[in-house]
Design an enzyme around this catalytic site. Structure first.
Site, PDB file in Angstrom:
ATOM      1  N   LYS A  79     -10.885  30.007  59.072  1.00 15.70           N
ATOM      2  CA  LYS A  79     -11.414  29.271  58.180  1.00 15.70           C
ATOM      3  C   LYS A  79      -9.019  28.357  59.103  1.00 15.70           C
ATOM      4  CE  LYS A  79     -14.699  28.344  55.975  1.00 15.70           C
ATOM      5  NZ  LYS A  79     -14.330  26.863  55.688  1.00 15.70           N
ATOM      6  N   ASP A 126     -13.937  30.765  48.686  1.00 14.73           N
ATOM      7  CA  ASP A 126     -14.168  31.743  48.119  1.00 14.73           C
ATOM      8  C   ASP A 126     -13.766  32.799  48.766  1.00 14.73           C
ATOM      9  OD1 ASP A 126     -17.515  31.300  46.797  1.00 14.73           O
ATOM     10  OD2 ASP A 126     -17.575  29.750  48.603  1.00 14.73           O
TER      11      ASP A 126
HETATM   12  C1  LIG Z   1     -17.135  33.775  56.414  1.00 11.28           C
HETATM   13  C2  LIG Z   1     -17.498  32.118  56.819  1.00 11.28           C
HETATM   14  N1  LIG Z   1     -18.190  31.498  57.257  1.00 11.28           N
HETATM   15  C3  LIG Z   1     -19.124  30.486  56.867  1.00 11.28           C
HETATM   16  C4  LIG Z   1     -18.417  29.213  55.997  1.00 11.28           C
HETATM   17  C5  LIG Z   1     -19.049  28.413  55.934  1.00 11.28           C
HETATM   18  O1  LIG Z   1     -18.646  27.318  56.074  1.00 11.28           O
HETATM   19  P1  LIG Z   1     -18.481  25.977  55.462  1.00 11.28           P
HETATM   20  O2  LIG Z   1     -18.499  26.022  54.094  1.00 11.28           O
HETATM   21  O3  LIG Z   1     -17.951  24.606  55.688  1.00 11.28           O
HETATM   22  O4  LIG Z   1     -20.101  25.845  55.953  1.00 11.28           O
HETATM   23  C6  LIG Z   1     -17.547  29.726  55.691  1.00 11.28           C
HETATM   24  C7  LIG Z   1     -16.622  29.498  54.374  1.00 11.28           C
HETATM   25  O5  LIG Z   1     -15.932  29.309  53.896  1.00 11.28           O
HETATM   26  C8  LIG Z   1     -17.193  31.469  55.474  1.00 11.28           C
HETATM   27  O6  LIG Z   1     -16.299  31.662  54.913  1.00 11.28           O
END
Ligand SMILES: Cc1ncc(COP(=O)(O)O)c(C=O)c1O
Length: 401
Positions: A79, A126
């Site tokens: 992220k 989150d």
């Molecule tokens: C580990 C992980 N994978 C995927 C995502 C998905 O990202 P997005 O919210 O941009 O769809 C998140 C989002 O917080 C994440 O923490």
């Protein structure tokens, strides 16, 4: 084996024409600029792309690649790529830096630091995005306020506090917590660094999405180096859809290579893109309620307005997955076959491997395998977007205790 627990619902999709203006921010020229910036950051290193030939042989596909984002900047998830680029662009605009040649040294010069005095970064998370923003804020010498929805794992709270941010856990779900953060940002005159877009709030999330294109830039070089420039399948997990939208658009705008077929993966509890594709009525469909799923990073019920057009223009399938599918993926990646590497994948990172294993091995039926075209010619690229960001749950899932 309890099959309904591993239920996967599929909505096939005929990709619409990808809008050139909407996809332009993620095209190769822009992606290279983002990559140059990331390379200027302390601790930057390309994350590894692993080939899993033994698993591919077992599942009956040509190749499986996992781009493992867990080592990214030492934060156990991808992220910070988005938060760092967005904060950089935001600061550059505010203090008048040349954003063509943005680099980390310019952003952290004493002169810039002084002009940023009094500014606070505000966001909702989150877990992973907020950790990225807290990390970026610390690099820039700024305070950060990070909101988290109810039910957040304590380890994720602690990881963000350890970076010096103020953390508030709300008693709301993710989407309502985002509205709370937006209000706070207005009240304290802070910069809202949110990784999802809605009408009237698109610039920062677009920068965040651009930041994610570094994953695609690195992965393309890495698969090419392995002699496979053109994976046939790209599995992208979605919460708000910023990650999936950015990577899909980046891949689709790269000249000279066939575009892989893209599957968008969500948990049942927060399957807003699946619901939107299923309705196919030209409107976005949100999912409300508690959004309770072990895939905490994907626990987002309101689709990003920037992401949907990009996914509608690139995806071939929208999948809604039971939690047990992510758990399966965590176990598969944690227990490699032959010489395949061991990969520690968190719940949201592992769902792609879970879909692949469920489709090819676990009797989801040849139907799913056929729908997804997972035959001996298939070369599948998965992105492990996080490591064990909730170690207690990782152990419960993988070890069973
Ligand atoms: C580990 C992980 N994978 C995927 C995502 C998905 O990202 P997005 O919210 O941009 O769809 C998140 C989002 O917080 C994440 O923490």
């Amino acid at each position: 084996m309890n099959l309904p627990q591993r239920e996967i619902l599929v909505q096939p999709w005929q990709p619409e024409a990808l809008d050139a203006a909407q996809s332009a921010p993620y095209a190769p020229g822009e992606a290279q600029r983002v990559l140059r910036f990331h390379r200027s950051m302390p601790g930057y290193a390309p994350t590894p792309l692993h080939s899993l030939p033994a698993l591919a042989a077992l599942l009956g596909v040509r190749a499986i690649y996992v781009k493992d984002e867990s080592p990214r900047f030492g934060l156990n998830a991808f992220k910070a790529l988005g938060g760092s680029w967005a904060a950089a662009r935001w600061v550059a605009e505010r203090v008048g830096l040349d954003d063509e040649h943005l680099n980390f040294a310019a952003l952290t010069s004493p002169n810039v630091r002084e002009r940023l005095q009094g500014l606070t970064l505000v966001t909702t998370t989150d877990g992973n995005h907020g950790r990225g923003i807290a990390w970026v804020a610390r690099q820039l010498g700024l305070p950060a306020i990070v909101y988290m929805p109810k039910g957040t794992a304590q380890e994720r709270v602690d990881n963000i506090r350890a970076l010096g941010a103020t953390v508030e856990v709300s008693d709301l779900n993710y989407d309502d917590t985002v509205r709370l953060a937006a209000r706070t940002a207005r009240e304290v005159g802070g910069a809202l660094m949110q990784d999802t877009a809605w009408p009237g709030y698109e610039q920062v999330p677009r920068w965040i999405m651009q930041g994610y294109t570094t994953i695609a830039s690195e992965a393309r070089e890495q698969v090419t180096a392995l002699g496979d420039a053109a994976p046939t399948h790209l599995f992208l997990q979605a919460g708000a859809g910023s990650f999936a939208g950015a990577l899909a658009a980046c891949w689709a705008t790269w000249p000279g290579q066939p575009v892989p077929r893209i599957a968008v993966l969500e948990p049942h509890a927060a399957n807003c893109f699946y619901a939107t594709a299923r309705a196919a009525d030209g409107h976005l469909h949100a999912v409300g309620g508690d959004l309770r799923t072990i895939m905490a990073g994907l626990s987002v019920g309101e689709p990003s307005t920037l992401a949907w057009p990009l996914l509608a223009g690139t995806a071939s399938w929208f999948l809604s997955c039971a939690d047990e599918v992510a758990a399966l993926g965590m176990r598969v990646l944690a227990s490699p076959l032959g010489q395949d590497p061991r990969i520690i994948a968190g719940e949201s990172g592992a769902v792609g491997a879970g879909v692949l294993a469920a489709a090819c091995l676990c009797g989801q039926g040849n139907a799913l395998r056929e729908i997804l075209g997972l035959d001996e010619h298939a070369s599948v690229l998965l992105i492990n977007t996080e490591g064990d960001t909730d170690r207690e749950n990782w152990r419960k899932v993988v070890w069973g205790c």
